[in-house]
Design a protein around this motif. Structure first.
Motif, mmCIF file in Angstrom:
data_model
loop_
_atom_site.group_PDB
_atom_site.id
_atom_site.type_symbol
_atom_site.label_atom_id
_atom_site.label_comp_id
_atom_site.label_asym_id
_atom_site.label_seq_id
_atom_site.Cartn_x
_atom_site.Cartn_y
_atom_site.Cartn_z
ATOM 1 N N GLU A 67 -39.592 15.036 -34.635
ATOM 2 C CA GLU A 67 -39.245 16.058 -33.761
ATOM 3 C C GLU A 67 -38.942 15.393 -32.694
ATOM 4 O OE1 GLU A 67 -42.839 16.412 -30.025
ATOM 5 O OE2 GLU A 67 -43.651 16.234 -32.230
ATOM 6 N N GLU A 68 -39.032 14.145 -33.093
ATOM 7 C CA GLU A 68 -37.682 13.331 -32.125
ATOM 8 C C GLU A 68 -36.000 13.233 -32.601
ATOM 9 O OE1 GLU A 68 -37.101 8.930 -30.471
ATOM 10 O OE2 GLU A 68 -38.493 9.369 -32.093
ATOM 11 N N ARG A 69 -35.907 13.561 -33.723
ATOM 12 C CA ARG A 69 -34.543 13.657 -33.796
ATOM 13 C C ARG A 69 -34.410 14.724 -33.053
ATOM 14 N NH1 ARG A 69 -34.639 13.989 -39.696
ATOM 15 N NH2 ARG A 69 -34.782 11.377 -39.598
ATOM 16 N N PRO A 70 -34.386 16.274 -33.039
ATOM 17 C CA PRO A 70 -33.097 16.760 -31.965
ATOM 18 C C PRO A 70 -33.189 16.556 -30.639
ATOM 19 C CG PRO A 70 -34.859 17.620 -32.882
ATOM 20 C CD PRO A 70 -35.316 16.727 -33.368
ATOM 21 N N ARG A 71 -33.807 15.025 -30.459
ATOM 22 C CA ARG A 71 -33.547 14.997 -28.100
ATOM 23 C C ARG A 71 -32.719 13.439 -28.493
ATOM 24 N NH1 ARG A 71 -38.910 17.457 -29.047
ATOM 25 N NH2 ARG A 71 -39.335 18.587 -27.371
ATOM 26 N N LEU A 72 -31.851 13.052 -29.496
ATOM 27 C CA LEU A 72 -31.363 12.000 -29.940
ATOM 28 C C LEU A 72 -30.252 12.299 -29.647
ATOM 29 C CD1 LEU A 72 -32.859 10.258 -33.101
ATOM 30 C CD2 LEU A 72 -33.096 9.357 -30.819
ATOM 31 N N LEU A 73 -29.605 11.908 -29.300
ATOM 32 C CA LEU A 73 -27.932 12.050 -29.487
ATOM 33 C C LEU A 73 -27.364 11.643 -29.966
ATOM 34 C CD1 LEU A 73 -26.871 9.441 -26.379
ATOM 35 C CD2 LEU A 73 -27.425 11.450 -25.638
ATOM 36 N N PRO A 74 -25.895 12.784 -30.483
ATOM 37 C CA PRO A 74 -25.336 13.003 -31.825
ATOM 38 C C PRO A 74 -24.205 12.334 -31.533
ATOM 39 C CG PRO A 74 -24.322 14.281 -29.509
ATOM 40 C CD PRO A 74 -25.866 13.549 -28.885
ATOM 41 N N LEU A 75 -24.476 12.169 -33.092
ATOM 42 C CA LEU A 75 -23.383 11.235 -33.350
ATOM 43 C C LEU A 75 -22.061 11.864 -33.582
ATOM 44 C CD1 LEU A 75 -24.966 10.076 -37.841
ATOM 45 C CD2 LEU A 75 -24.859 8.787 -34.956
ATOM 46 N N PRO A 76 -21.171 10.829 -33.619
ATOM 47 C CA PRO A 76 -19.189 10.707 -32.943
ATOM 48 C C PRO A 76 -18.963 11.555 -33.955
ATOM 49 C CG PRO A 76 -19.733 8.644 -32.882
ATOM 50 C CD PRO A 76 -20.681 9.308 -32.759
ATOM 51 N N GLY A 77 -17.485 12.312 -33.943
ATOM 52 C CA GLY A 77 -16.856 12.323 -35.307
ATOM 53 C C GLY A 77 -16.164 11.329 -36.184
ATOM 54 N N ASN A 78 -15.846 10.225 -35.766
ATOM 55 C CA ASN A 78 -15.710 9.014 -36.064
ATOM 56 C C ASN A 78 -16.798 7.852 -35.897
ATOM 57 O OD1 ASN A 78 -14.455 8.901 -33.749
ATOM 58 N ND2 ASN A 78 -13.130 7.195 -34.355
#
Length: 416
Positions: free
Chosen positions: A206-217
């Motif tokens: 449930e929390e994972r979609p609310r985390l900031l996305p990882l950068p491309g590198n």
């Protein structure tokens, strides 16, 4: 102190008196801190003794990161608490949890806080660069306020007693492999503290979609140092020696080291690559480096060998010139003549060279035959060759022979 001042009673009476009159301090009250999904994670180090690797003992440390809302955790055992290791574990934690929380709460670690005066904080510039790459805000807790990061403190206690106690493992990789399985099967399967009807892994989903996305590198967390070797083609890093090409001796190089690999760069060109050794006092060598050095030293020994022959035997110059006029292989003849010089001495070799020149028998084999014939006439024992290992460093070494006449004199003195 009381007895020195005349007190004759027992210590029990003193304890009773102190218990009645000691001021009673009121217990400190704490606010219950709650966070939103994806808002915060807490980070800390934990010590788990020492781990022996070969002849070295390394500190065994655990990096622990806990998401404050879901209580999902990431932990990894490492052998150092360097800044690079600290940041590398962050990167692995973000990848394992599937995102980045918006703020990370730390203790006042030197890897995070360089200086603090009240609320004025000077962060480590490398950590700020790392935080900018992943877009989170670093937040140190107040000094001596461990309760502010109680979630990670309890997770370390849980890790220490539920996972590590009485556990056996064969290596650091084996320990981390067991830890990953324990987190998945046990830690994330436990009930959520604030809602026992759900499990930690359900709250994480449930929390994972609310985390900031990882950068491309990913952020580069390797150790980068500028260093140079001495007179030998090796550079020292973390208590071990790593080989480099002999042409780069004493030149400045850039070392780039991860937890598993050590690379050496000359500018932007990679000149050496080794598996990182966590033992100490070891020498890690590349066969290509040794082969190139051996080939280079053989050529140098050939040139120095001719000079040595000329200095030891006056006829050597004319003999080498005669070999060159016949297009003979100078390196092979020079090597053989040097062995004869070491075995028979300069006087005997000079006599053999002079005789060979007068007879026109130009070749190291002819000189060796003349030397053996002279020893047989003098009733001397034959010269025995010494077998050496294939290691080029041993074969290329030069040893000055010494006279054994003192030992012969001892034998003559003891003989009847």
């Amino acid at each position: 102190m009381l007895r020195a001042r005349g007190y004759q009673g027992s210590a029990l009476q003193v304890r009773r008196y102190v218990a009645r009159h000691r001021p009673v301090s009121s217990a400190e009250a704490y606010l219950r801190l709650s966070t939103l999904p994806g808002e915060q994670a807490q980070v800390d180090w934990a010590h788990f003794g020492r781990l022996r690797i070969g002849g070295a003992e390394r500190p065994l440390c655990a990096f622990v990161l806990v998401l404050s809302w879901s209580r999902a955790l990431y932990a990894r055992f490492v052998l150092e608490q360097s800044l690079e290791s600290f940041l590398r574990c962050h990167t692995l934690a973000f990848q394992a949890l599937g995102g980045v929380p918006r703020s990370l709460l730390y203790d006042n670690l030197k890897s995070v806080v360089l200086e603090r005066v009240g609320d004025h904080i000077r962060f480590h510039p490398k950590l700020l660069e790392f935080a900018g790459h992943y877009h989170f805000a670093p937040k140190p807790c107040a000094p001596y306020r461990g309760n502010e990061k109680g979630k990670v403190e309890r997770s370390i206690h849980y890790l220490r007693h539920s996972f590590f106690a009485a556990r056996t493992y064969s290596s650091l990789d084996d320990l981390n492999s067991q830890l990953s399985r324990w987190i998945e099967d046990t830690a994330h399967a436990r009930p959520l503290p604030q809602d026992t009807s759900r499990r930690v892994h359900q709250a994480l989903e449930e929390e994972r979609p609310r985390l900031l996305p990882l950068p491309g590198n990913a952020f580069s967390c390797d150790v980068v140092r500028t260093l140079h070797s001495g007179k030998t083609p090796y550079v020292r890093f973390d208590g071990n020696d790593y080989s480099i090409p002999h042409t780069l001796v004493t030149k400045p190089l850039t070392l780039v080291a991860s937890d598993s690999l050590v690379r050496l760069l000359d500018g932007t060109r990679e000149v050496a690559r080794h598996t990182r050794c966590w033992d100490k006092g070891k020498t890690l060598e590349c066969e290509e480096h040794l082969a190139a050095l051996a080939a280079h030293k053989r050529h140098a020994h050939e040139l120095r060998g001719r000079d040595r022959l000329r200095q030891s035997c006056p006829s050597a110059d004319a003999f080498i010139a005669a070999l060159a006029s016949r297009n003979a292989h100078l390196a092979g003849h020079t090597s053989r003549l040097l062995k004869l010089l070491d075995a028979h001495g300069p006087e005997a070799l000079e006599s053999a060279l002079s005789t060979a020149l007068s007879r026109g028998a130009i070749g190291a084999e002819s000189v060796a035959h003349l030397l053996e014939h002279s020893r047989r006439q003098q009733h001397l024992p034959p010269v025995l060759s010494v077998s050496l290992p294939d290691d080029p460093r041993v074969r290329s070494a030069r040893v000055q022979p010494h006279s054994l006449s003192d030992y012969d004199a001892l034998l003559r003195k003891d003989s009847p």
